[in-house]
Design a protein around this motif. Sequence first.
Motif, PDB file in Angstrom:
ATOM      1  N   LEU A  81      45.364  43.826  52.112  1.00  0.00           N
ATOM      2  CA  LEU A  81      44.497  42.657  52.047  1.00  0.00           C
ATOM      3  C   LEU A  81      44.131  42.244  53.465  1.00  0.00           C
ATOM      4  CD1 LEU A  81      42.994  40.479  50.537  1.00  0.00           C
ATOM      5  CD2 LEU A  81      45.126  39.154  50.447  1.00  0.00           C
ATOM      6  N   ASN A  82      42.843  42.364  53.785  1.00  0.00           N
ATOM      7  CA  ASN A  82      42.297  42.003  55.092  1.00  0.00           C
ATOM      8  C   ASN A  82      41.152  41.010  54.902  1.00  0.00           C
ATOM      9  OD1 ASN A  82      43.907  44.002  56.562  1.00  0.00           O
ATOM     10  ND2 ASN A  82      42.647  45.466  55.463  1.00  0.00           N
ATOM     11  N   GLY A  83      41.213  40.243  53.854  1.00  0.00           N
ATOM     12  CA  GLY A  83      40.175  39.284  53.492  1.00  0.00           C
ATOM     13  C   GLY A  83      40.780  38.227  52.602  1.00  0.00           C
ATOM     14  N   THR A  84      40.041  37.835  51.544  1.00  0.00           N
ATOM     15  CA  THR A  84      40.477  36.750  50.664  1.00  0.00           C
ATOM     16  C   THR A  84      40.483  37.197  49.211  1.00  0.00           C
ATOM     17  OG1 THR A  84      39.579  35.086  52.165  1.00  0.00           O
ATOM     18  CG2 THR A  84      39.924  34.408  49.885  1.00  0.00           C
ATOM     19  N   ILE A  85      41.574  36.873  48.518  1.00  0.00           N
ATOM     20  CA  ILE A  85      41.640  36.978  47.067  1.00  0.00           C
ATOM     21  C   ILE A  85      41.794  35.562  46.547  1.00  0.00           C
ATOM     22  CG2 ILE A  85      43.013  37.723  45.083  1.00  0.00           C
ATOM     23  CD1 ILE A  85      43.690  40.263  46.618  1.00  0.00           C
ATOM     24  N   ASP A  86      40.920  35.194  45.596  1.00  0.00           N
ATOM     25  CA  ASP A  86      40.921  33.849  45.020  1.00  0.00           C
ATOM     26  C   ASP A  86      40.846  33.985  43.504  1.00  0.00           C
ATOM     27  OD1 ASP A  86      40.654  31.175  44.455  1.00  0.00           O
ATOM     28  OD2 ASP A  86      38.832  30.885  45.622  1.00  0.00           O
ATOM     29  N   ILE A  87      41.973  33.731  42.818  1.00  0.00           N
ATOM     30  CA  ILE A  87      42.033  33.866  41.367  1.00  0.00           C
ATOM     31  C   ILE A  87      42.395  32.514  40.761  1.00  0.00           C
ATOM     32  CG2 ILE A  87      43.115  35.044  39.411  1.00  0.00           C
ATOM     33  CD1 ILE A  87      43.773  37.358  41.339  1.00  0.00           C
ATOM     34  N   THR A  88      41.495  31.987  39.916  1.00  0.00           N
ATOM     35  CA  THR A  88      41.783  30.737  39.218  1.00  0.00           C
ATOM     36  C   THR A  88      42.096  30.989  37.743  1.00  0.00           C
ATOM     37  OG1 THR A  88      39.434  30.348  38.802  1.00  0.00           O
ATOM     38  CG2 THR A  88      40.377  29.344  40.772  1.00  0.00           C
ATOM     39  N   ASP A  89      41.673  32.111  37.210  1.00  0.00           N
ATOM     40  CA  ASP A  89      41.926  32.514  35.843  1.00  0.00           C
ATOM     41  C   ASP A  89      41.440  33.958  35.723  1.00  0.00           C
ATOM     42  OD1 ASP A  89      42.811  32.287  33.260  1.00  0.00           O
ATOM     43  OD2 ASP A  89      41.253  30.907  32.588  1.00  0.00           O
ATOM     44  N   GLY A 114      46.018  30.450  38.851  1.00  0.00           N
ATOM     45  CA  GLY A 114      46.075  30.888  37.460  1.00  0.00           C
ATOM     46  C   GLY A 114      45.736  32.360  37.412  1.00  0.00           C
ATOM     47  N   GLY A 115      45.795  32.956  36.234  1.00  0.00           N
ATOM     48  CA  GLY A 115      45.417  34.352  36.094  1.00  0.00           C
ATOM     49  C   GLY A 115      46.473  35.306  36.611  1.00  0.00           C
ATOM     50  N   VAL A 116      46.039  36.563  36.826  1.00  0.00           N
ATOM     51  CA  VAL A 116      46.966  37.642  37.175  1.00  0.00           C
ATOM     52  C   VAL A 116      46.393  38.476  38.316  1.00  0.00           C
ATOM     53  CG1 VAL A 116      48.079  39.761  36.334  1.00  0.00           C
ATOM     54  CG2 VAL A 116      47.842  37.790  34.813  1.00  0.00           C
ATOM     55  N   LEU A 117      47.239  38.787  39.293  1.00  0.00           N
ATOM     56  CA  LEU A 117      46.955  39.785  40.319  1.00  0.00           C
ATOM     57  C   LEU A 117      47.942  40.916  40.078  1.00  0.00           C
ATOM     58  CD1 LEU A 117      45.680  40.889  42.911  1.00  0.00           C
ATOM     59  CD2 LEU A 117      47.368  39.555  44.201  1.00  0.00           C
ATOM     60  N   ASP A 118      47.430  42.100  39.726  1.00  0.00           N
ATOM     61  CA  ASP A 118      48.279  43.232  39.367  1.00  0.00           C
ATOM     62  C   ASP A 118      48.004  44.397  40.322  1.00  0.00           C
ATOM     63  OD1 ASP A 118      49.806  45.206  38.144  1.00  0.00           O
ATOM     64  OD2 ASP A 118      49.057  44.780  36.132  1.00  0.00           O
ATOM     65  N   ILE A 143      51.784  37.400  39.916  1.00  0.00           N
ATOM     66  CA  ILE A 143      51.625  38.606  40.735  1.00  0.00           C
ATOM     67  C   ILE A 143      52.498  39.662  40.082  1.00  0.00           C
ATOM     68  CG2 ILE A 143      51.998  39.670  42.988  1.00  0.00           C
ATOM     69  CD1 ILE A 143      51.648  36.859  44.216  1.00  0.00           C
ATOM     70  N   ARG A 144      51.882  40.824  39.744  1.00  0.00           N
ATOM     71  CA  ARG A 144      52.596  41.887  39.036  1.00  0.00           C
ATOM     72  C   ARG A 144      52.614  43.164  39.863  1.00  0.00           C
ATOM     73  NH1 ARG A 144      50.615  43.855  34.042  1.00  0.00           N
ATOM     74  NH2 ARG A 144      52.745  43.983  33.318  1.00  0.00           N
ATOM     75  N   THR A 145      53.723  43.914  39.739  1.00  0.00           N
ATOM     76  CA  THR A 145      53.822  45.224  40.367  1.00  0.00           C
ATOM     77  C   THR A 145      54.892  46.056  39.658  1.00  0.00           C
ATOM     78  OG1 THR A 145      54.205  46.457  42.418  1.00  0.00           O
ATOM     79  CG2 THR A 145      55.481  44.441  42.130  1.00  0.00           C
ATOM     80  N   PHE A 155      56.602  33.165  53.343  1.00  0.00           N
ATOM     81  CA  PHE A 155      55.944  33.265  52.042  1.00  0.00           C
ATOM     82  C   PHE A 155      56.592  32.227  51.147  1.00  0.00           C
ATOM     83  CE2 PHE A 155      55.464  35.201  47.776  1.00  0.00           C
ATOM     84  CZ  PHE A 155      54.080  35.308  47.747  1.00  0.00           C
ATOM     85  N   ASN A 156      55.881  31.124  50.908  1.00  0.00           N
ATOM     86  CA  ASN A 156      56.459  29.993  50.202  1.00  0.00           C
ATOM     87  C   ASN A 156      55.531  29.467  49.110  1.00  0.00           C
ATOM     88  OD1 ASN A 156      58.865  29.704  51.919  1.00  0.00           O
ATOM     89  ND2 ASN A 156      57.365  29.240  53.499  1.00  0.00           N
ATOM     90  N   PRO A 157      55.338  30.220  48.032  1.00  0.00           N
ATOM     91  CA  PRO A 157      54.495  29.703  46.956  1.00  0.00           C
ATOM     92  C   PRO A 157      55.156  28.488  46.306  1.00  0.00           C
ATOM     93  CG  PRO A 157      55.555  31.749  46.285  1.00  0.00           C
ATOM     94  CD  PRO A 157      55.895  31.536  47.730  1.00  0.00           C
ATOM     95  N   VAL A 158      54.342  27.539  45.848  1.00  0.00           N
ATOM     96  CA  VAL A 158      54.897  26.352  45.193  1.00  0.00           C
ATOM     97  C   VAL A 158      54.947  26.522  43.679  1.00  0.00           C
ATOM     98  CG1 VAL A 158      54.231  24.790  47.054  1.00  0.00           C
ATOM     99  CG2 VAL A 158      52.674  25.159  45.142  1.00  0.00           C
ATOM    100  N   GLY A 159      54.406  27.613  43.171  1.00  0.00           N
ATOM    101  CA  GLY A 159      54.427  27.888  41.740  1.00  0.00           C
ATOM    102  C   GLY A 159      54.093  29.338  41.498  1.00  0.00           C
ATOM    103  N   GLY A 160      53.913  29.669  40.230  1.00  0.00           N
ATOM    104  CA  GLY A 160      53.556  31.032  39.880  1.00  0.00           C
ATOM    105  C   GLY A 160      54.757  31.881  39.535  1.00  0.00           C
ATOM    106  N   THR A 161      54.465  33.141  39.169  1.00  0.00           N
ATOM    107  CA  THR A 161      55.483  34.074  38.712  1.00  0.00           C
ATOM    108  C   THR A 161      55.298  35.405  39.422  1.00  0.00           C
ATOM    109  OG1 THR A 161      55.467  33.054  36.521  1.00  0.00           O
ATOM    110  CG2 THR A 161      56.367  35.280  36.661  1.00  0.00           C
ATOM    111  N   LEU A 162      56.396  36.036  39.796  1.00  0.00           N
ATOM    112  CA  LEU A 162      56.399  37.403  40.292  1.00  0.00           C
ATOM    113  C   LEU A 162      56.996  38.260  39.185  1.00  0.00           C
ATOM    114  CD1 LEU A 162      56.022  39.537  42.499  1.00  0.00           C
ATOM    115  CD2 LEU A 162      58.275  38.902  43.366  1.00  0.00           C
TER     116      LEU A 162
END
Length: 176
Positions: A81-89, A114-118, A143-145, A155-162
Amino acid sequence: LLISWTGKFTANSYSVVNIDDLDMGMSVLGMYLYGTIFANGGEITVGDLTEDGLYGTFKVSGAYGLLDITQGTSSGEFIDLNGTIDITDGTMYIHGGTACYIPYAANATLNLSGGVLDITDVPIRIHNSSSYNLTTNITDGTIRTPKSFSVYDAFNPVGGTLEFYGSGTNNLLMSD
């Protein structure tokens, strides 16, 4: 379909677009400019990235928003990632590549409300770069892998799931 420009391409609700080769940027007077791909309730499938990573802005919104990107797996083909990923759903799939460093060759931003980054094929590494910064705003989403997730910088997310999936060995490494 070959797309090469620095503008914005949007697939709105229920539209489906297939892009064989995606070139997100261009050089103007020695300065690189990058565009935006936006799956706004529609589906965008990219067969191959011409750059050696994700440059520009990649946005996914709407319950049916789908951005499905494939990168080759030869030497020098990355999904860093050398730019921006923006996922709201919706969902963003990233296939292929030989590595996923965040950031690597430019500043990076990851917004996930929201949504999924896989990331489907390679480990994810939150990279401690001496030259580039990572900005995150992760309040929800997943975030899935099927591989490892390694953190070598703040790296300090305030929510979400890995989420780890698949039958292989998955590792979580948190280092500062």
